[in-house]
Design a protein around this motif. Sequence first.
Motif, mmCIF file in Angstrom:
data_model
loop_
_atom_site.group_PDB
_atom_site.id
_atom_site.type_symbol
_atom_site.label_atom_id
_atom_site.label_comp_id
_atom_site.label_asym_id
_atom_site.label_seq_id
_atom_site.Cartn_x
_atom_site.Cartn_y
_atom_site.Cartn_z
ATOM 1 N N MET A 58 0.458 -1.007 -0.352
ATOM 2 C CA MET A 58 0.144 -0.025 0.300
ATOM 3 C C MET A 58 0.634 1.177 0.155
ATOM 4 S SD MET A 58 -3.076 1.186 2.834
ATOM 5 C CE MET A 58 -3.697 2.730 3.039
ATOM 6 N N THR A 59 0.447 2.088 -0.872
ATOM 7 C CA THR A 59 1.080 3.551 -1.106
ATOM 8 C C THR A 59 0.947 4.217 0.310
ATOM 9 O OG1 THR A 59 1.260 2.968 -3.460
ATOM 10 C CG2 THR A 59 1.627 5.397 -2.262
ATOM 11 N N THR A 60 2.034 4.145 0.448
ATOM 12 C CA THR A 60 1.795 5.367 1.887
ATOM 13 C C THR A 60 2.290 7.083 1.167
ATOM 14 O OG1 THR A 60 2.812 3.956 3.184
ATOM 15 C CG2 THR A 60 2.384 6.960 3.979
ATOM 16 N N VAL A 61 1.412 8.199 2.126
ATOM 17 C CA VAL A 61 1.259 9.038 1.736
ATOM 18 C C VAL A 61 2.522 10.392 2.129
ATOM 19 C CG1 VAL A 61 0.050 11.524 0.861
ATOM 20 C CG2 VAL A 61 -1.044 9.461 -0.027
ATOM 21 N N GLU A 62 3.231 10.967 2.091
ATOM 22 C CA GLU A 62 4.550 11.825 3.198
ATOM 23 C C GLU A 62 3.258 13.004 2.721
ATOM 24 O OE1 GLU A 62 7.684 12.368 1.437
ATOM 25 O OE2 GLU A 62 8.628 10.142 0.614
ATOM 26 N N GLN A 63 3.685 13.169 4.138
ATOM 27 C CA GLN A 63 3.349 14.163 5.459
ATOM 28 C C GLN A 63 4.502 15.378 5.489
ATOM 29 O OE1 GLN A 63 0.190 14.445 5.331
ATOM 30 N NE2 GLN A 63 -0.840 13.010 4.776
ATOM 31 N N SER A 64 3.603 17.253 5.147
ATOM 32 C CA SER A 64 4.352 17.790 5.588
ATOM 33 C C SER A 64 6.854 17.581 5.552
ATOM 34 C CB SER A 64 4.650 18.614 7.080
ATOM 35 O OG SER A 64 3.569 18.946 6.917
ATOM 36 N N PRO A 65 6.788 17.400 4.062
ATOM 37 C CA PRO A 65 8.301 17.270 3.810
ATOM 38 C C PRO A 65 9.301 18.069 3.859
ATOM 39 C CG PRO A 65 7.281 17.613 1.483
ATOM 40 C CD PRO A 65 6.284 17.613 2.616
ATOM 41 N N ALA B 85 6.117 15.551 -14.049
ATOM 42 C CA ALA B 85 5.917 14.284 -14.081
ATOM 43 C C ALA B 85 4.704 14.127 -13.117
ATOM 44 C CB ALA B 85 7.220 13.874 -13.056
ATOM 45 N N ARG B 86 4.259 15.341 -11.850
ATOM 46 C CA ARG B 86 2.924 15.216 -11.144
ATOM 47 C C ARG B 86 1.719 15.416 -13.284
ATOM 48 N NH1 ARG B 86 2.934 18.430 -6.140
ATOM 49 N NH2 ARG B 86 5.386 18.135 -5.506
ATOM 50 N N ALA B 87 1.802 16.329 -13.675
ATOM 51 C CA ALA B 87 1.562 16.879 -14.716
ATOM 52 C C ALA B 87 1.282 15.863 -16.033
ATOM 53 C CB ALA B 87 1.454 17.746 -14.971
ATOM 54 N N ALA B 88 2.334 15.000 -15.718
ATOM 55 C CA ALA B 88 2.150 13.653 -16.648
ATOM 56 C C ALA B 88 1.158 12.742 -16.312
ATOM 57 C CB ALA B 88 3.566 13.464 -17.556
ATOM 58 N N ALA B 89 1.347 12.202 -15.276
ATOM 59 C CA ALA B 89 1.216 10.627 -14.564
ATOM 60 C C ALA B 89 -0.913 11.568 -15.243
ATOM 61 C CB ALA B 89 1.144 11.178 -13.439
ATOM 62 N N VAL B 90 -1.340 12.755 -14.081
ATOM 63 C CA VAL B 90 -2.504 13.650 -14.406
ATOM 64 C C VAL B 90 -2.866 12.952 -16.458
ATOM 65 C CG1 VAL B 90 -4.442 14.934 -14.238
ATOM 66 C CG2 VAL B 90 -2.620 14.496 -12.315
ATOM 67 N N ARG B 91 -2.612 13.621 -17.180
ATOM 68 C CA ARG B 91 -2.768 13.721 -18.745
ATOM 69 C C ARG B 91 -2.762 11.587 -18.461
ATOM 70 N NH1 ARG B 91 -2.703 16.514 -22.920
ATOM 71 N NH2 ARG B 91 -2.137 15.842 -24.950
ATOM 72 N N ALA B 92 -2.190 11.139 -18.398
ATOM 73 C CA ALA B 92 -1.500 10.366 -18.526
ATOM 74 C C ALA B 92 -2.959 9.032 -18.336
ATOM 75 C CB ALA B 92 -0.642 9.118 -18.506
ATOM 76 N N ALA C 237 1.798 7.251 -8.306
ATOM 77 C CA ALA C 237 2.465 8.327 -8.402
ATOM 78 C C ALA C 237 0.944 8.856 -7.966
ATOM 79 C CB ALA C 237 3.411 8.797 -9.490
ATOM 80 N N LEU C 238 0.451 8.261 -8.927
ATOM 81 C CA LEU C 238 -0.592 9.475 -7.934
ATOM 82 C C LEU C 238 -1.567 9.336 -7.312
ATOM 83 C CD1 LEU C 238 -2.945 8.550 -11.628
ATOM 84 C CD2 LEU C 238 -1.643 11.108 -11.213
ATOM 85 N N VAL C 239 -2.157 8.361 -6.619
ATOM 86 C CA VAL C 239 -2.521 7.939 -4.945
ATOM 87 C C VAL C 239 -0.617 8.914 -4.201
ATOM 88 C CG1 VAL C 239 -1.908 6.323 -3.288
ATOM 89 C CG2 VAL C 239 -2.806 5.114 -5.045
ATOM 90 N N CYS C 240 0.255 9.855 -4.232
ATOM 91 C CA CYS C 240 0.921 10.453 -3.284
ATOM 92 C C CYS C 240 0.272 11.425 -3.885
ATOM 93 C CB CYS C 240 2.271 9.884 -3.779
ATOM 94 S SG CYS C 240 3.201 8.589 -3.481
ATOM 95 N N LEU D 263 0.891 0.471 -15.330
ATOM 96 C CA LEU D 263 -0.337 0.768 -15.080
ATOM 97 C C LEU D 263 0.093 1.334 -13.018
ATOM 98 C CD1 LEU D 263 -2.726 2.388 -15.385
ATOM 99 C CD2 LEU D 263 -3.951 0.251 -14.988
ATOM 100 N N ARG D 264 0.103 0.357 -12.837
ATOM 101 C CA ARG D 264 0.410 0.738 -11.805
ATOM 102 C C ARG D 264 1.666 1.670 -10.469
ATOM 103 N NH1 ARG D 264 -0.485 -3.759 -7.067
ATOM 104 N NH2 ARG D 264 -0.610 -5.265 -8.852
#
Length: 342
Positions: free
Chosen positions: A1-8, A22-29, A66-69, A60-61
């Motif tokens: 399970m992917t863990t989302v980091e808090q306040s890096p 990379a974030r924008a490209a992931a959403v686009r994909a 990346a998107l879950v983060c 796809l995973r």
Amino acid sequence: MTTVEQSPPPSSQLRELVFGAARAAAVRAAARLGVADALDDVPMSAEELAAAVKTQPGTLRRLLRALVCQGVFTERPDGTFAHTEMSRLLREDDPNSLRYIALWCTEPWTWNVWPKLDEAVRDGGNVFQKVYGKEFFPYLNEDAPESAHVFNRAMTTSSSQSAKDVAKLLDLRGVTSVADIGGGQGHVVASLLEKHPALHGTLLDLPGVVENADPRLREGGALAGRVRIVAGDCREDIPVQADVYIIKNILEWDDESTRRALANVRAAARPGARVVVIENLVDDTPSMRFTTAMDLLLLLNVGGAKHTRQSMVDRLTAAGLVIGEIRPVNPYLHAFECTVPG
């Protein structure tokens, strides 16, 4: 399970920031693959989703991780994936869908002009023409029909979603006529006509735009008998008289184009007419990150800009309009209520 980091820490924040592409490209994909459309209310495994959208399960995973983060989709303890409030906005059938806006903000031309931002900052002009050899809109319409389609769908989405907010905001008691200047397909004027049965409206925009006006406004439409559709460029002339003029999200060109459009409204309007200018602001909004980013993109593609509250006031005042109330329409827009002096 992917863990989302808090306040890096700041060092991590900067690393993440420079990987924004990379974030924008992931959403686009995800939007282009239709992942959000394939995932309904029942969580699915990466293998099931891969079969639905015709991709490799392993890659796809990685995309989903990346998107879950970023809060787009969530991964459950059993390894399946489910929707979040954000991922649902990528569904085409969601009433608040941002699918086409996400695609428009990440179209191929954007990846070619963003690296030239330092040049645009240095000389204050758009770099799009330098990269593509022609101005933005001619390029879209002549050389990039798929991107033009995405742009039109994005503008339709944005306009239709905000049109109801505008209709809710405006007090049109005692008003018999309203003109939507540069109003695109006419979602705002259509919403106003639906809310006020005695109101008559005019939609003015470029010929190629109004020919695709909202079906409610065209011949045979439910509102056709109460609207006039005028093909024209508001920077050249506004052959329309009305009690209220609405100018929404079009004063983002270069200063001269903005000056001409406002001057034409001023010349067309009778003394006492209302002029309602609706714009995103870069200094007075809870959506600062989005609006300031859009401001930079406008600099790159058309040499335009989003306005501050004061820059909008300055331009309206210079046009000879008397500014009254300034108030928010929604988290993204502000309305400047003006009148034409006698």
